[in-house]
Design a protein around this motif. Structure first.
Motif, PDB file in Angstrom:
ATOM      1  N   MET A  34       0.823  -1.210   0.000  1.00  0.00           N
ATOM      2  CA  MET A  34       0.000   0.000   0.000  1.00  0.00           C
ATOM      3  C   MET A  34       0.854   1.256   0.000  1.00  0.00           C
ATOM      4  SD  MET A  34      -3.151  -0.767  -0.254  1.00  0.00           S
ATOM      5  CE  MET A  34      -3.933   0.757   0.259  1.00  0.00           C
ATOM      6  N   ARG A  35       1.968   1.206   0.782  1.00  0.00           N
ATOM      7  CA  ARG A  35       2.850   2.352   0.810  1.00  0.00           C
ATOM      8  C   ARG A  35       3.470   2.600  -0.557  1.00  0.00           C
ATOM      9  NH1 ARG A  35       6.093   1.258   6.507  1.00  0.00           N
ATOM     10  NH2 ARG A  35       4.347   1.786   7.903  1.00  0.00           N
ATOM     11  N   THR A  36       3.922   1.533  -1.193  1.00  0.00           N
ATOM     12  CA  THR A  36       4.517   1.696  -2.525  1.00  0.00           C
ATOM     13  C   THR A  36       3.482   2.218  -3.519  1.00  0.00           C
ATOM     14  OG1 THR A  36       4.054  -0.650  -2.943  1.00  0.00           O
ATOM     15  CG2 THR A  36       6.284  -0.051  -2.173  1.00  0.00           C
ATOM     16  N   TYR A  37       2.244   1.743  -3.430  1.00  0.00           N
ATOM     17  CA  TYR A  37       1.203   2.233  -4.333  1.00  0.00           C
ATOM     18  C   TYR A  37       0.907   3.709  -4.069  1.00  0.00           C
ATOM     19  CZ  TYR A  37      -3.373   2.767  -6.507  1.00  0.00           C
ATOM     20  OH  TYR A  37      -4.423   3.217  -7.250  1.00  0.00           O
ATOM     21  N   GLN A  38       0.803   4.055  -2.787  1.00  0.00           N
ATOM     22  CA  GLN A  38       0.570   5.460  -2.451  1.00  0.00           C
ATOM     23  C   GLN A  38       1.739   6.335  -2.875  1.00  0.00           C
ATOM     24  OE1 GLN A  38      -0.289   5.557   1.710  1.00  0.00           O
ATOM     25  NE2 GLN A  38      -2.350   4.705   1.496  1.00  0.00           N
ATOM     26  N   GLN A  39       2.960   5.835  -2.716  1.00  0.00           N
ATOM     27  CA  GLN A  39       4.118   6.599  -3.151  1.00  0.00           C
ATOM     28  C   GLN A  39       4.110   6.814  -4.657  1.00  0.00           C
ATOM     29  OE1 GLN A  39       7.470   4.458  -1.648  1.00  0.00           O
ATOM     30  NE2 GLN A  39       7.185   5.156   0.479  1.00  0.00           N
ATOM     31  N   ARG A  40       3.695   5.785  -5.397  1.00  0.00           N
ATOM     32  CA  ARG A  40       3.605   5.940  -6.851  1.00  0.00           C
ATOM     33  C   ARG A  40       2.564   6.990  -7.227  1.00  0.00           C
ATOM     34  NH1 ARG A  40       3.408  -0.499  -8.421  1.00  0.00           N
ATOM     35  NH2 ARG A  40       5.590  -0.977  -7.888  1.00  0.00           N
ATOM     36  N   GLN A  41       1.427   6.941  -6.545  1.00  0.00           N
ATOM     37  CA  GLN A  41       0.385   7.928  -6.819  1.00  0.00           C
ATOM     38  C   GLN A  41       0.854   9.338  -6.463  1.00  0.00           C
ATOM     39  OE1 GLN A  41      -2.728   7.455  -8.201  1.00  0.00           O
ATOM     40  NE2 GLN A  41      -2.081   5.373  -8.618  1.00  0.00           N
ATOM     41  N   ASP A  42       1.540   9.451  -5.334  1.00  0.00           N
ATOM     42  CA  ASP A  42       2.054  10.770  -4.938  1.00  0.00           C
ATOM     43  C   ASP A  42       3.087  11.287  -5.935  1.00  0.00           C
ATOM     44  OD1 ASP A  42       0.437  10.684  -2.719  1.00  0.00           O
ATOM     45  OD2 ASP A  42       2.015   9.898  -1.400  1.00  0.00           O
ATOM     46  N   ARG A  43       3.967  10.407  -6.389  1.00  0.00           N
ATOM     47  CA  ARG A  43       4.977  10.817  -7.368  1.00  0.00           C
ATOM     48  C   ARG A  43       4.326  11.271  -8.664  1.00  0.00           C
ATOM     49  NH1 ARG A  43       9.111   5.702  -6.484  1.00  0.00           N
ATOM     50  NH2 ARG A  43       9.894   6.357  -4.420  1.00  0.00           N
ATOM     51  N   MET A  47       4.574  14.967 -10.245  1.00  0.00           N
ATOM     52  CA  MET A  47       5.076  15.158 -11.618  1.00  0.00           C
ATOM     53  C   MET A  47       4.146  16.048 -12.421  1.00  0.00           C
ATOM     54  SD  MET A  47       7.993  13.688 -12.073  1.00  0.00           S
ATOM     55  CE  MET A  47       8.106  13.490 -13.852  1.00  0.00           C
ATOM     56  N   PHE A  48       2.828  15.855 -12.242  1.00  0.00           N
ATOM     57  CA  PHE A  48       1.871  16.721 -12.928  1.00  0.00           C
ATOM     58  C   PHE A  48       1.898  18.144 -12.373  1.00  0.00           C
ATOM     59  CE2 PHE A  48      -0.175  12.700 -14.263  1.00  0.00           C
ATOM     60  CZ  PHE A  48      -0.346  12.999 -15.605  1.00  0.00           C
ATOM     61  N   MET A  49       2.230  18.278 -11.082  1.00  0.00           N
ATOM     62  CA  MET A  49       2.231  19.599 -10.447  1.00  0.00           C
ATOM     63  C   MET A  49       3.534  20.376 -10.634  1.00  0.00           C
ATOM     64  SD  MET A  49       0.329  18.787  -6.836  1.00  0.00           S
ATOM     65  CE  MET A  49       0.627  20.445  -6.196  1.00  0.00           C
ATOM     66  N   ILE A  50       4.590  19.718 -11.133  1.00  0.00           N
ATOM     67  CA  ILE A  50       5.887  20.386 -11.268  1.00  0.00           C
ATOM     68  C   ILE A  50       5.817  21.644 -12.134  1.00  0.00           C
ATOM     69  CG2 ILE A  50       8.129  20.115 -12.432  1.00  0.00           C
ATOM     70  CD1 ILE A  50       8.333  17.383 -11.049  1.00  0.00           C
TER      71      ILE A  50
END
Length: 370
Positions: A34-43, A47-50
């Protein structure tokens, strides 16, 4: 016999421990996934917000902090560029002391923003309320009231504003004659005569508002849409229940409609305060900041000072608006909350006493066992 009992107990507890450890390991693996999935979503989100973050820091955040520095400096334009001279709080002192432009602009801005905002919010609510009750031709009327918002973003609104503010460049005699005409234009109205008998200043202010009512109506487009959206979100069963309880239309509006539109009214009021301040023809502070920004001498530092003072004034007005639209808790709700707090304190005290008693009993049991 005692050793055999211990061995059998250990044999029984070992499979239970293994099961518990397996469950814990499974939970850990799930949490990691779940952490890895959430980290992927956050990344992906970052990336879209950069691009927005880069644009915000470069074109908004850096100029914002740089204007703070400029407000404490004396900026001069030279052949080699800008010359910055740190002056401390001198610009802020000069803005209020010995300045014939800034203080009158602040007073005229406050005289403008308070009645204009009130009229825009009230008119937009009345029009939205009437449009929500109309069944035939609702879309056409909404389009007609929202059409000025589309035109206002173009040169037509600028032309209207310049024509409206043309009297500011006239001579003193012409301005005095215009003020007298404005004061006597509504003198035949009975209500205006009553108001003038109590306060001539209030009568002059109302006359000025009536003269600029056509421009004020231009600012009601977006607030009308927001109020209509808020009215549509109110559940119709609440109105039906109020009618069953023999509530009339006036009571329904004051007891149900207006309280449920408080948050919408807050957003509209803040939006109106900001929107009205963006037009230099009705906001003298905005035009003064633009004028000082264009000066090549020492105007840029004064422009930054005026801009920050204006921002503080706007923030104070917005804070007052937040306090005005804040949900006030009823007396019985406050009394219940106080009682709940007292009960929670009593429960905590009882828990502490029980814990102390349990500790005392354990100590006595150990001593007795020994």
């Amino acid at each position: 016999m005692a050793e055999e009992m211990k061995k059998t107990a250990e044999v029984k507890t070992t499979p239970q421990k293994e099961k518990v450890s397996k469950v814990k390991e499974a939970k850990k693996t799930k949490n990691k996934k779940m952490r890895t999935y959430q980290q992927r979503q956050d990344r992906a989100g970052y990336m879209f917000m950069i691009p927005w973050i880069v644009g915000f820091t470069a074109f908004t955040l850096f100029p914002l902090f740089f204007t703070v520095y400029l407000s404490f400096t004396n900026v001069k334009t030279t052949a080699l560029g800008y010359d910055f001279e740190f002056t401390g709080v001198k610009n802020y002192i000069n803005a209020f002391v010995g300045n014939n432009e800034f203080l009158p602009a602040v007073l005229s801005y406050l005289q403008m923003i308070i009645p204009y905002t009130f009229i825009v919010v009230v008119l937009s609510f009345i029009i939205a309320y009437l449009l929500s009750k109309i069944k035939t031709g609702k879309g056409i009327l909404r389009t007609l009231y929202f059409l000025p918002v589309v035109i206002m973003s173009g040169p037509v609104m600028e032309q209207i504003m310049t024509v409206q503010s043309a009297g500011e460049t006239a001579s003193a005699a012409e301005q005095l004659a215009a003020a007298n005409e404005q004061a006597t234009a509504y003198s035949n109205i009975f209500i205006m005569q009553i108001i003038e008998s109590y306060s001539s200043g209030l009568a002059h202010a109302l006359a000025g508002i009536f003269d600029q009512l056509s421009i004020i109506l231009w600012f009601t487009g977006i607030p009308i849409v927001l109020f209509i959206n808020g009215l549509q979100k109110i559940n119709g069963s609440i109105y039906e229940a109020a009618k069953i309880d023999s509530a009339n239309a006036w009571q329904i509006m004051w007891k149900i409609t207006i309280p449920m539109l408080k948050q919408t009214g807050l957003i509209i009021t803040v939006f109106t305060v900001i929107q009205l301040g963006m037009f230099g023809s009705i906001n003298p502070l905005y035009s003064l900041i633009e004028e000082k920004t264009g000066e090549t001498g020492t105007g840029l530092g004064f422009a930054a000072t005026y801009a920050w003072i204006y921002s503080i004034i706007v923030l104070i007005i917005v804070g007052f608006v937040f306090l005005l639209f804040k949900d006030r808790k009823a007396k019985d709700i406050k009394a219940r909350q106080k009682q709940e707090k007292k009960l929670k304190k009593l429960e905590k005290q009882q828990k502490k006493r029980l814990a102390a008693q349990m500790r005392h009993q354990k100590k006595e049991a150990k001593l007795y066992g020994k």
